[in-house]
Design a protein around this motif. Structure first.
Motif, short mmCIF file in Angstrom:
data_model
loop_
_atom_site.label_atom_id
_atom_site.label_comp_id
_atom_site.label_asym_id
_atom_site.label_seq_id
_atom_site.Cartn_x
_atom_site.Cartn_y
_atom_site.Cartn_z
N TRP A 239 0.82 -1.22 0.00
CA TRP A 239 0.00 0.00 0.00
C TRP A 239 0.85 1.27 0.00
CZ3 TRP A 239 -3.89 -1.11 4.60
CH2 TRP A 239 -4.64 -2.26 4.30
N PRO A 359 -13.02 14.27 5.67
CA PRO A 359 -12.99 13.05 6.47
C PRO A 359 -12.47 13.32 7.87
CG PRO A 359 -12.15 12.61 4.28
CD PRO A 359 -12.32 14.09 4.37
N LYS A 382 -19.24 13.13 5.66
CA LYS A 382 -17.92 12.67 5.21
C LYS A 382 -17.57 11.36 5.92
CE LYS A 382 -17.07 16.33 2.66
NZ LYS A 382 -16.89 16.26 1.19
N PRO A 383 -16.59 10.63 5.38
CA PRO A 383 -16.17 9.38 6.04
C PRO A 383 -15.67 9.63 7.46
CG PRO A 383 -15.29 9.50 3.81
CD PRO A 383 -15.87 10.85 4.10
N LEU A 466 -5.17 9.63 6.29
CA LEU A 466 -6.39 10.08 5.62
C LEU A 466 -6.08 11.29 4.75
CD1 LEU A 466 -9.47 10.13 8.04
CD2 LEU A 466 -9.30 8.96 5.84
N GLU A 471 -7.71 5.71 1.61
CA GLU A 471 -9.11 5.57 2.01
C GLU A 471 -9.16 5.18 3.49
OE1 GLU A 471 -10.92 2.62 2.60
OE2 GLU A 471 -9.36 1.13 2.17
N PRO A 472 -10.30 5.42 4.16
CA PRO A 472 -10.34 5.32 5.63
C PRO A 472 -9.84 4.01 6.21
CG PRO A 472 -12.27 6.47 4.84
CD PRO A 472 -11.56 5.98 3.62
N GLN A 474 -7.69 1.81 4.94
CA GLN A 474 -6.24 1.74 4.79
C GLN A 474 -5.53 2.73 5.71
OE1 GLN A 474 -5.53 2.24 0.53
NE2 GLN A 474 -5.18 0.04 0.34
#
Length: 522
Positions: A239, A359, A382-383, A466, A471-472, A474
């Motif tokens: 990642w 986020p 938002k996330p 973030l 993405e959240p 990860q």
């Protein structure tokens, strides 16, 4: 990296045999050869010892029989098999491997369940190493009778205990002993790691743990919908990659932070430092105006933004518009530690969640505020990533810390799905759960992390990833793994206490660099 339940593993075995066409006897042979190689690493002088294989009646026994043959063929000093049940109960591949033992002359002793245990025990008591092939991952009921006597006695032996697939008696799902369980020196688990082997208390029973490749095609877990992972260096290095040469602070993510009140400026400091050390290009802290001068001294690289405050020097709802306006083009927002539970501060926190400009990561006081009205989570545009410790999690689900700890995976998964958030349940083997069913179990960290401020640093790190565009799920996984790895790098096997949250900060870039493949050892 994949983590499975016993039922999932059984399904993968069936698919490999029935759909792919690899015979079960081949899988068993692969398992035994992989286990043999691992056990010889774990106990280098194993072949010079008197090896006793304790066998039950299932496929676990078949693996043990195959191991006995392999060690005998490799010149072991002495190998003997003890069957704790009549071989007449054996079937399939296990029976095939038993018959091979008979033909090549490996000594086999069959115990009588009705005879006195102490009369039969000396053959095992005088061993130099024990292979535990008694009970496998399919166990559901409490261990009783002769099996229980044997397991309890094995645990008193001063020799290496090598478990085949799982220590006998251990529940593969919960990690709890079913009445009793073998405490292994090393465990060779087949195919994939089982959930119960890497969470408490199961992690205390497996000793050294290795997943042995038995030939299951790598695409099968995804085909079966398995989304559970163990956070490892191998996974996260796929990642995290080095940044392009042209990266600058304006493209590395700007994190805003709402944290701190009178007596809690340390929490605000650690969040900002955690975000900065994890790679944020810019960090801005919203801080009650009367505390600004303190944070100006404590923080050098992070910026401060003085805001309206309550009479208790906590953030005031009068600052809402200013916070929203400043944060509207930022990449991540961390909120909660040290903000206090002042009624006006609670109003501010609720409004910021309901009108989130980017986020958000919620921790500490923000979680306590949310626990009074969980509908806030679904109203957030938002996330969201939540990072509770067991006590905060208990407040979120109206339960007790003990109940949370007893069912950590289920609690995290259920809450994440129900409320549409990424949930980081902190503690030993921190759990990260996503609403789409993905779940990760951390493998880093140590008891020395049991000190104030560790969670604040983690909050900043998760927000940083973030803000860097992960993405959240990860972002949470990266923060959790690197946080623990930094603590391991700092204190590792040196001590189990005395580590301060600020002491791991300088280690964070080295762990990141190692994952990126740049340099150094994490």
């Amino acid at each position: 990296m994949i983590v499975v339940t016993a039922a999932e593993m059984a399904g993968l075995d069936r698919s490999t045999i029935e759909e792919i066409g690899i015979p079960g006897i081949v899988l068993m042979e692969n398992a035994a050869r992989g286990a043999a190689a691992f056990f010889l690493e774990a106990v280098p002088d194993l072949l010079k010892r008197r090896i006793i294989v304790l066998a039950g009646t299932g496929n676990n026994a078949g693996d043990g029989f195959a191991l006995a043959r392999i060690f005998r063929d490799r010149g072991a000093k002495e190998v003997q098999v003890v069957c704790l049940r009549s071989p007449e109960r054996l079937q399939g591949d296990a029976l095939t491997n038993f018959r091979i033992l008979e033909k090549i002359g490996v000594p086999v002793t069959v115990w009588d369940e009705k005879r006195d245990f102490l009369e039969q025990w000396p053959v095992v008591r005088d061993s130099g190493a024990v292979i535990d092939a008694i009970l496998g991952t399919g166990l559901r009921s409490e261990v009783q009778g002769l099996y229980r006597e044997v397991i309890d006695a094995v645990n008193e032996l001063p020799v290496p205990i090598l478990a085949v697939d799982i220590p006998s008696g251990l529940d593969a799902g919960s990690g709890k002993p079913l009445g009793t369980a073998v405490k292994a020196t090393a465990t060779a688990t087949f195919g994939f790691v089982k959930v119960g082997q890497i969470i408490e208390p199961g992690s205390d029973y497996v000793g050294q743990l290795r997943a042995v490749d038995i030939g299951i095609p790598p695409e099968l877990p995804e085909k079966h919908g398995i989304k559970r992972y163990r956070l490892t260096e191998e996974l996260l290095s796929t990642w995290l990659h080095p940044r392009p040469p042209g990266t600058h602070k304006g493209t590395a993510g700007h994190v805003t932070v709402l944290a701190g009140s009178r007596g809690k400026t340390g929490a605000a400091t650690l969040i900002c430092l955690g975000a900065a050390h994890a790679g944020s290009g810019l960090v801005t802290l919203f801080i009650p105006s009367s505390l600004n001068s303190i944070l100006e001294v404590k923080l050098t690289e992070a910026m401060t933004f003085p805001i309206a405050e309550t009479e208790e020097q906590s953030p005031s709802s009068a600052s809402l518009s200013a916070i929203l306006e400043f944060s509207k083009d930022k990449q991540a927002f961390a909120m909660g530690p040290g903000v206090s539970l002042h009624p006006d501060t609670q109003t501010l926190v609720r409004e910021l969640i309901a009108r989130a400009p980017c986020p958000m990561v919620l921790d500490a006081d923000a979680l306590t505020i949310v626990s009074e009205d969980l509908s806030l989570l679904r109203r957030c545009p938002k996330p969201l990533v939540l990072t509770p410790h067991p006590g905060e999690m208990a407040r979120l689900i109206q339960s007790s810390p003990h109940a949370v700890q007893e069912n950590r995976i289920e609690v995290a998964s259920d809450f994440s799905r129900k409320h549409g958030v990424v949930l980081v349940l902190k503690g030993f083997r921190t759990i990260v759960a996503a609403p789409d069913g993905r779940l990760a179990i951390n493998s880093t960290g140590n008891p020395a992390m049991a000190s104030g401020g560790m969670g604040d640093t983690l909050t900043g790190m998760v927000a940083s990833f973030l803000g860097q565009g992960f993405e959240p799920f990860q972002a949470a996984c990266l923060g959790v793994f690197i946080h623990g790895a930094a603590a391991d790098r700092r204190i590792g096997n040196i001590a189990s206490r005395g580590l301060q949250a600020s002491e791991i900060l300088d280690e964070i870039p080295f762990v990141i660099g190692h994952l990126e493949g740049c340099r150094g050892e994490a």
